[in-house]
Scaffold this motif. Structure first.
Motif, short mmCIF file in Angstrom:
data_model
loop_
_atom_site.label_atom_id
_atom_site.label_comp_id
_atom_site.label_asym_id
_atom_site.label_seq_id
_atom_site.Cartn_x
_atom_site.Cartn_y
_atom_site.Cartn_z
N ASP A 8 0.83 -1.21 0.00
CA ASP A 8 0.00 0.00 0.00
C ASP A 8 0.86 1.25 0.00
O ASP A 8 0.39 2.32 -0.36
CB ASP A 8 -0.92 0.02 1.22
N GLY A 9 2.11 1.11 0.41
CA GLY A 9 2.99 2.27 0.44
C GLY A 9 4.34 1.93 1.03
O GLY A 9 4.65 0.78 1.33
N ILE A 10 5.14 2.96 1.18
CA ILE A 10 6.48 2.84 1.77
C ILE A 10 6.40 3.43 3.17
O ILE A 10 5.94 4.55 3.35
CB ILE A 10 7.52 3.60 0.93
N SER A 11 6.85 2.66 4.15
CA SER A 11 6.80 3.16 5.53
C SER A 11 8.09 3.86 5.94
O SER A 11 8.06 4.77 6.76
CB SER A 11 6.50 2.03 6.50
N ALA A 12 9.22 3.44 5.36
CA ALA A 12 10.49 4.06 5.74
C ALA A 12 11.55 3.73 4.70
O ALA A 12 11.46 2.74 3.99
CB ALA A 12 10.95 3.58 7.10
N VAL A 13 12.55 4.61 4.63
CA VAL A 13 13.72 4.39 3.78
C VAL A 13 14.95 4.60 4.65
O VAL A 13 15.05 5.62 5.35
CB VAL A 13 13.75 5.37 2.58
N HIS A 14 15.84 3.62 4.66
CA HIS A 14 17.07 3.69 5.45
C HIS A 14 18.26 3.59 4.52
O HIS A 14 18.28 2.73 3.64
CB HIS A 14 17.14 2.53 6.45
N ILE A 15 19.24 4.46 4.70
CA ILE A 15 20.46 4.42 3.89
C ILE A 15 21.62 4.09 4.81
O ILE A 15 21.84 4.76 5.81
CB ILE A 15 20.70 5.75 3.16
N THR A 16 22.31 3.01 4.47
CA THR A 16 23.48 2.59 5.22
C THR A 16 24.60 2.37 4.22
O THR A 16 24.55 1.42 3.43
CB THR A 16 23.21 1.28 5.99
N GLY A 17 25.57 3.26 4.24
CA GLY A 17 26.66 3.14 3.27
C GLY A 17 26.13 3.30 1.86
O GLY A 17 25.47 4.28 1.54
N ASN A 18 26.36 2.31 1.02
CA ASN A 18 25.94 2.34 -0.38
C ASN A 18 24.64 1.57 -0.60
O ASN A 18 24.25 1.34 -1.73
CB ASN A 18 27.06 1.77 -1.26
N LEU A 19 23.97 1.15 0.49
CA LEU A 19 22.74 0.38 0.34
C LEU A 19 21.54 1.17 0.84
O LEU A 19 21.61 1.86 1.86
CB LEU A 19 22.82 -0.94 1.11
N VAL A 20 20.43 1.05 0.12
CA VAL A 20 19.17 1.68 0.50
C VAL A 20 18.18 0.57 0.82
O VAL A 20 18.00 -0.36 0.03
CB VAL A 20 18.63 2.57 -0.64
N ARG A 21 17.58 0.65 2.00
CA ARG A 21 16.57 -0.31 2.41
C ARG A 21 15.22 0.41 2.44
O ARG A 21 15.06 1.41 3.14
CB ARG A 21 16.90 -0.87 3.79
N ILE A 22 14.27 -0.12 1.67
CA ILE A 22 12.94 0.47 1.57
C ILE A 22 11.95 -0.50 2.21
O ILE A 22 11.77 -1.61 1.73
CB ILE A 22 12.56 0.72 0.09
N ASP A 23 11.33 -0.07 3.31
CA ASP A 23 10.35 -0.90 4.01
C ASP A 23 8.98 -0.67 3.39
O ASP A 23 8.49 0.47 3.32
CB ASP A 23 10.31 -0.57 5.50
N LEU A 24 8.35 -1.76 2.94
CA LEU A 24 7.03 -1.70 2.32
C LEU A 24 5.97 -2.05 3.35
O LEU A 24 6.18 -2.90 4.21
CB LEU A 24 6.95 -2.68 1.15
N MET A 25 4.82 -1.40 3.25
CA MET A 25 3.75 -1.63 4.22
C MET A 25 2.45 -1.98 3.52
O MET A 25 2.22 -1.61 2.36
CB MET A 25 3.54 -0.41 5.09
#
Length: 84
Positions: A8-25
């Motif tokens: 339904d959407g994106i709850s959060a985006v986390h950037i650690t170094g060269n990686l992006v983590r996108i949490d889906l909800m």
């Protein structure tokens, strides 16, 4: 392509170094919080390199422009004022 994931959407985006983590909800319509709002569940995560994330923003921006041109979406007047 052999796997589809619904969100339904994106709850959060986390950037650690060269990686992006996108949490889906997803919204759980059969559950309500104490204040009566639907409960949101974070159930998937996309992990991609920073370069791929930036490239994906360009793809999404182009799609939004196409939807505006087709009349499916309307421009937000507040956004138009802030554009250079």
């Amino acid at each position: 392509m052999n796997k589809e994931i619904f969100a339904d959407g994106i709850s959060a985006v986390h950037i650690t170094g060269n990686l992006v983590r996108i949490d889906l909800m997803t919204v759980q319509p059969h559950l309500n919080s104490d204040n009566g709002q639907p409960v949101v569940e974070i159930n998937n995560r996309i992990i991609m390199p920073l370069e791929g994330f930036v490239q994906s923003l360009t793809v999404q921006d182009n799609m939004v422009k196409q939807l505006i041109d087709a009349g499916v979406l309307k421009k937000n007047p507040a956004q138009e004022e802030n554009q250079p």
